[in-house]
Motif scaffolding. Structure first.
Motif, short mmCIF file in Angstrom:
data_model
loop_
_atom_site.label_atom_id
_atom_site.label_comp_id
_atom_site.label_asym_id
_atom_site.label_seq_id
_atom_site.Cartn_x
_atom_site.Cartn_y
_atom_site.Cartn_z
N ASN A 163 10.74 -3.30 -9.55
CA ASN A 163 9.76 -2.67 -8.66
C ASN A 163 10.46 -1.69 -7.72
OD1 ASN A 163 7.44 -4.17 -9.59
ND2 ASN A 163 8.32 -5.94 -8.53
N MET B 94 4.69 -8.90 -2.47
CA MET B 94 5.56 -8.05 -1.66
C MET B 94 5.61 -8.54 -0.22
SD MET B 94 4.18 -4.42 -3.09
CE MET B 94 2.49 -5.02 -3.11
N LEU C 38 -0.40 -10.22 -5.25
CA LEU C 38 0.76 -9.47 -4.79
C LEU C 38 1.72 -10.36 -4.02
CD1 LEU C 38 -1.08 -6.24 -3.56
CD2 LEU C 38 0.04 -6.62 -5.77
N ASP D 15 7.80 -1.94 -0.12
CA ASP D 15 7.94 -2.64 -1.41
C ASP D 15 6.72 -2.34 -2.28
OD1 ASP D 15 10.27 -3.72 -0.52
OD2 ASP D 15 9.49 -5.73 -0.19
N GLU E 284 4.55 -3.06 -6.28
CA GLU E 284 4.31 -3.78 -7.52
C GLU E 284 3.25 -3.05 -8.31
OE1 GLU E 284 3.27 -7.87 -7.20
OE2 GLU E 284 4.84 -8.32 -5.73
#
Length: 367
Positions: A358, A304, A302, A309, A311
């Motif tokens: 995203n 982010m 990840l 946020d 994903e």
């Protein structure tokens, strides 16, 4: 009989009743005529155990009348009538049922019925002082917390949201003018809250223990004055009623654990995503409901950086929190049905008019 399906675990701490049939000589002149006020699953558990006790001890309890809310219209064009759990139970067991939605309705019962004791469990309406005065022994309440901690309508939710290590149950007298300000009659030991507990499991666990405490109170006539209230060191706190905004996630302030416990307490949590106009300007915030969440402390895949946020990885949506991540396999966008993440993601451009790969989740916004 409901007793056969109730599971009570002795090691959880409450003093349990090894048998329901009484051998004690009663100081009460006549068997009790009980007015039982209730509504939900928690109140049903105490009613079931009390009814079992009455069947074995008719010399202690003469009658139990159920007082609950009126059936509500529901469904398409409001053609269906929906009852509360205790209403279904009372009808299935051919019990006397009275419907009371206001204090005036309750006072009307005292004009047509005669009772010795009121028992109110998760009823939601303050039993009027005039009604309590008409009773020989006043009233009792079963409350799912260790009073005076978490007085109010949402003690189970607050215990979970605050990530408490334990909870408990209190039997108290009914105060004539205030909720949860009666004398404490009996109280359970501290009941552990496990990592896997949620509202449903805690309601069942505390409901069973509260039912045993109530039967113990009737069996030992602990409601008769003078009442010897057990002492404890729990501070007073208020567990006020949950509102529609209680389940909203504040991404800038909330940890992964707090979000998970909020879900455990309320059954779902919500956040918002932005919908844009054809010109690309912000149009409105759409609510997104999450029902299934896992805490994720770290994940190398990840990237982010900011809370909110997100994903998608292996069919799950990962969302950044202030201390880690949460993941969910499904969600429900406002105006849409619940969908898996693989179903939801391809529909983002059309629904939100967003070109972002995203999603960014946020608090509610208006133009």
């Amino acid at each position: 009989m409901l007793l056969s399906v109730l599971k009570v675990v002795p090691k959880q701490g409450a003093t349990l009743i090894p048998r329901l049939m009484s051998t004690k000589t009663s100081s009460i002149e006549q068997p009790l005529r009980i007015a039982y006020f209730g509504s939900d699953r928690f109140s049903l558990l105490s009613l079931g155990k009390l009814l079992d006790y009455q069947k074995l001890n008719p010399n202690r309890i003469l009658s139990i009348d159920v007082i609950t809310r009126s059936k509500k219209k529901s469904g398409r064009k409001l053609k269906n009538l929906t009852d509360v759990p205790i209403g279904h139970y009372a009808e299935d067991h051919s019990m006397v049922i009275h419907r009371a939605d206001t204090a005036s309705d309750i006072l009307g019962l005292s004009e047509s019925q005669q009772y010795d004791l009121a028992i109110a469990v998760s009823y939601g309406i303050l039993i009027p002082a005039k009604f309590l005065k008409s009773l020989r022994y006043g009233g009792l309440n079963v409350h799912p917390s260790l009073l005076p901690k978490y007085s109010g309508s949402s003690p189970i939710q607050y215990a979970l949201m605050n990530d408490d290590l334990f909870s408990g149950v209190t039997v108290q007298t009914l105060h004539p003018t205030k909720f949860d300000r009666g004398d404490i009659v009996s109280q359970s030991d501290e009941i552990p809250i496990s990592n896997d507990d949620n509202y449903t499991s805690m309601e069942e666990k505390l409901g069973n223990i509260g039912a045993d405490l109530l039967v113990k109170t009737i069996e030992n006539e602990l409601f008769l004055p003078p009442i010897d209230s057990p002492r404890n060191n729990y501070p007073h706190s208020l567990a006020s009623k949950m509102s529609s905004s209680s389940s909203e996630i504040n991404w800038s302030l909330t940890t992964s654990r707090q979000i998970k416990r909020l879900l455990d307490a309320l059954g779902s949590v919500h956040t918002y995503v932005s919908k844009y106009s054809k010109s690309g300007s912000f149009e409105e915030s759409l609510k997104v409901i999450l029902y299934d969440i896992e805490e994720v402390s770290s994940c190398n895949d990840l990237s982010m950086k900011l809370p909110g946020d997100s994903e998608v990885v292996d069919g799950k949506l990962f969302i950044k929190t202030i201390d880690g991540y949460i993941s969910t396999p499904k969600l429900k966008l406002q105006y849409c049905n619940e969908e898996s993440i693989p179903e939801f993601i391809p529909r983002i451009p059309k629904r939100l008019r967003s070109t972002e790969k995203n999603l960014k989740f946020h608090a509610f916004e208006t133009i």
